[in-house]
Design a protein around this motif. Structure first.
Motif, mmCIF file in Angstrom:
data_model
loop_
_atom_site.group_PDB
_atom_site.id
_atom_site.type_symbol
_atom_site.label_atom_id
_atom_site.label_comp_id
_atom_site.label_asym_id
_atom_site.label_seq_id
_atom_site.Cartn_x
_atom_site.Cartn_y
_atom_site.Cartn_z
ATOM 1 N N ILE A 16 -2.337 -4.262 -0.265
ATOM 2 C CA ILE A 16 -1.165 -5.150 -0.235
ATOM 3 C C ILE A 16 -0.280 -4.882 -1.453
ATOM 4 O O ILE A 16 0.943 -4.777 -1.357
ATOM 5 C CB ILE A 16 -1.597 -6.627 -0.163
ATOM 6 C CG1 ILE A 16 -2.191 -6.930 1.215
ATOM 7 C CG2 ILE A 16 -0.433 -7.564 -0.483
ATOM 8 C CD1 ILE A 16 -2.912 -8.269 1.294
ATOM 9 N N GLY A 17 -0.892 -4.753 -2.620
ATOM 10 C CA GLY A 17 -0.127 -4.454 -3.828
ATOM 11 C C GLY A 17 0.497 -3.068 -3.784
ATOM 12 O O GLY A 17 1.641 -2.876 -4.199
ATOM 13 N N ASP A 19 1.397 -1.352 -1.116
ATOM 14 C CA ASP A 19 2.523 -1.373 -0.174
ATOM 15 C C ASP A 19 3.742 -2.054 -0.783
ATOM 16 O O ASP A 19 4.879 -1.612 -0.575
ATOM 17 C CB ASP A 19 2.123 -2.067 1.127
ATOM 18 C CG ASP A 19 1.096 -1.283 1.926
ATOM 19 O OD1 ASP A 19 0.946 -0.058 1.713
ATOM 20 O OD2 ASP A 19 0.418 -1.907 2.775
ATOM 21 N N ALA A 20 3.516 -3.120 -1.542
ATOM 22 C CA ALA A 20 4.626 -3.817 -2.201
ATOM 23 C C ALA A 20 5.326 -2.880 -3.183
ATOM 24 O O ALA A 20 6.562 -2.857 -3.267
ATOM 25 C CB ALA A 20 4.130 -5.072 -2.911
ATOM 26 N N TRP A 23 7.492 -0.474 -1.239
ATOM 27 C CA TRP A 23 8.629 -1.168 -0.625
ATOM 28 C C TRP A 23 9.750 -1.377 -1.642
ATOM 29 O O TRP A 23 10.937 -1.297 -1.308
ATOM 30 C CB TRP A 23 8.182 -2.495 -0.024
ATOM 31 C CG TRP A 23 9.302 -3.303 0.530
ATOM 32 C CD1 TRP A 23 10.281 -2.872 1.390
ATOM 33 C CD2 TRP A 23 9.603 -4.672 0.251
ATOM 34 N NE1 TRP A 23 11.158 -3.903 1.672
ATOM 35 C CE2 TRP A 23 10.758 -5.021 0.987
ATOM 36 C CE3 TRP A 23 8.993 -5.645 -0.537
ATOM 37 C CZ2 TRP A 23 11.318 -6.288 0.949
ATOM 38 C CZ3 TRP A 23 9.540 -6.908 -0.568
ATOM 39 C CH2 TRP A 23 10.695 -7.221 0.163
ATOM 40 N N LYS A 24 9.393 -1.614 -2.883
ATOM 41 C CA LYS A 24 10.413 -1.871 -3.906
ATOM 42 C C LYS A 24 11.278 -0.645 -4.191
ATOM 43 O O LYS A 24 12.348 -0.751 -4.793
ATOM 44 C CB LYS A 24 9.769 -2.390 -5.194
ATOM 45 C CG LYS A 24 9.126 -3.754 -5.041
ATOM 46 C CD LYS A 24 10.098 -4.792 -4.533
ATOM 47 C CE LYS A 24 9.405 -6.111 -4.240
ATOM 48 N NZ LYS A 24 10.343 -7.131 -3.781
ATOM 49 N N HIS A 150 -1.085 -5.636 -8.824
ATOM 50 C CA HIS A 150 -0.284 -6.815 -8.503
ATOM 51 C C HIS A 150 0.575 -7.243 -9.695
ATOM 52 O O HIS A 150 1.692 -7.746 -9.511
ATOM 53 C CB HIS A 150 -1.174 -7.939 -7.989
ATOM 54 C CG HIS A 150 -1.598 -7.709 -6.571
ATOM 55 N ND1 HIS A 150 -0.876 -8.172 -5.500
ATOM 56 C CD2 HIS A 150 -2.654 -7.025 -6.050
ATOM 57 C CE1 HIS A 150 -1.467 -7.800 -4.372
ATOM 58 N NE2 HIS A 150 -2.544 -7.103 -4.681
ATOM 59 N N ALA A 153 3.426 -4.977 -9.439
ATOM 60 C CA ALA A 153 4.238 -5.346 -8.275
ATOM 61 C C ALA A 153 5.152 -6.515 -8.635
ATOM 62 O O ALA A 153 6.304 -6.571 -8.183
ATOM 63 C CB ALA A 153 3.348 -5.692 -7.080
ATOM 64 N N ASP A 157 9.145 -6.427 -8.526
ATOM 65 C CA ASP A 157 9.920 -7.433 -7.798
ATOM 66 C C ASP A 157 11.086 -7.916 -8.652
ATOM 67 O O ASP A 157 12.220 -8.016 -8.178
ATOM 68 C CB ASP A 157 9.004 -8.596 -7.412
ATOM 69 C CG ASP A 157 9.593 -9.476 -6.333
ATOM 70 O OD1 ASP A 157 10.350 -8.965 -5.475
ATOM 71 O OD2 ASP A 157 9.297 -10.676 -6.325
ATOM 72 N N HIS A 169 7.800 -10.697 -1.168
ATOM 73 C CA HIS A 169 6.467 -10.105 -1.152
ATOM 74 C C HIS A 169 6.374 -8.863 -0.277
ATOM 75 O O HIS A 169 5.776 -7.871 -0.653
ATOM 76 C CB HIS A 169 5.477 -11.174 -0.681
ATOM 77 C CG HIS A 169 4.055 -10.778 -0.753
ATOM 78 N ND1 HIS A 169 3.444 -10.474 -1.942
ATOM 79 C CD2 HIS A 169 3.127 -10.614 0.208
ATOM 80 C CE1 HIS A 169 2.191 -10.147 -1.706
ATOM 81 N NE2 HIS A 169 1.969 -10.232 -0.412
ATOM 82 N N ARG A 170 6.960 -8.951 0.919
ATOM 83 C CA ARG A 170 6.914 -7.842 1.881
ATOM 84 C C ARG A 170 8.220 -7.842 2.670
ATOM 85 O O ARG A 170 8.920 -8.852 2.728
ATOM 86 C CB ARG A 170 5.772 -8.028 2.887
ATOM 87 C CG ARG A 170 4.415 -8.238 2.309
ATOM 88 C CD ARG A 170 3.331 -8.157 3.395
ATOM 89 N NE ARG A 170 3.546 -8.967 4.564
ATOM 90 C CZ ARG A 170 2.920 -10.117 4.818
ATOM 91 N NH1 ARG A 170 2.061 -10.603 3.956
ATOM 92 N NH2 ARG A 170 3.144 -10.778 5.930
ATOM 93 N N SER A 174 9.281 -12.636 3.023
ATOM 94 C CA SER A 174 9.815 -12.625 1.666
ATOM 95 C C SER A 174 9.178 -13.691 0.780
ATOM 96 O O SER A 174 9.251 -13.606 -0.437
ATOM 97 C CB SER A 174 11.325 -12.834 1.688
ATOM 98 O OG SER A 174 11.625 -14.184 1.983
#
Length: 197
Positions: A16-17, A19-20, A23-24, A150, A153, A157, A169-170, A174
């Motif tokens: 999850i972290g 992927d975040a 994404w950024k 995280h 991440a 963000d 978040h994703r 959001s």
């Protein structure tokens, strides 16, 4: 919870972290992902590069597995720690965005091999930690790297929101309210802060 499901849960949390972080980078210009956005030079692409080497160090080298690439911590690498102790925090002009993303995914692949072959209680050694505490378990390293990922991440963000307002978040969740009056919210926060000048 069995050991296997515990490991799976930790690996999912790590992903999850990961992927975040990627994404950024999406939709930002090559300049914006590289430019320093804090007084210490923190930048989006540098955070991804750093996390790639974090995973290679803690999930590959620590458990005696062969490193797929040299790291900035090898003294013989040009531009490495001998030249700059923060060499892992910035993409060089020769490294493209895709190069850094590919390095991060390579780290995931090699970390995944470690996850598949070791149990949570299996031990390794972190070479750069003090000898009295450098023996670690895979469980400890998963928790350590999840926290590190995280944490960064969260940095990413904030950096991305500073650049163009993209936050959350994703892409599909959001964690931010829709149709919220952010301008009024910021004004309220500033009004309270002003009372403490």
């Amino acid at each position: 919870m069995t050991v296997e499901t515990a490991k799976g849960s930790l690996v999912r949390s790590l992903q999850i972290g990961r992927d975040a972080m990627l994404w950024k980078l999406e939709g930002a210009s090559d300049y914006d992902v590289r430019r320093p956005l804090t007084p210490t030079g923190t930048n989006l692409l540098g955070l991804v590069k750093h996390l790639a080497y974090v995973e290679l160090g803690y999930f590959v080298d620590t458990f005696g597995r062969e490193m797929p690439v040299d790291t900035p911590w090898h003294d013989d690498v040009e531009g490495g720690v001998e030249d700059d102790p923060h060499a892992d925090m910035v993409a060089t002009a020769e490294e493209s965005r895709d190069d850094v993303i590919d390095l991060y995914r390579l780290a995931w692949d090699h970390a995944g091999r470690t996850f598949r072959h070791l149990e949570l209680g299996d031990t390794g050694r972190v070479p750069h930690w003090p000898e009295d505490r450098n023996e670690v378990t895979l469980h400890q390293m998963l928790v350590w790297v999840i926290a590190e990922t995280h944490r960064h991440a969260g940095h990413a963000d904030i950096l991305r929101e500073t650049l163009d307002g993209l936050a959350g978040h994703r892409p599909d969740v959001s964690n931010l309210p829709e149709d919220y009056d952010w301008e009024a919210h910021v004004a309220r926060v500033e009004q309270v802060a002003q009372q403490f000048r």
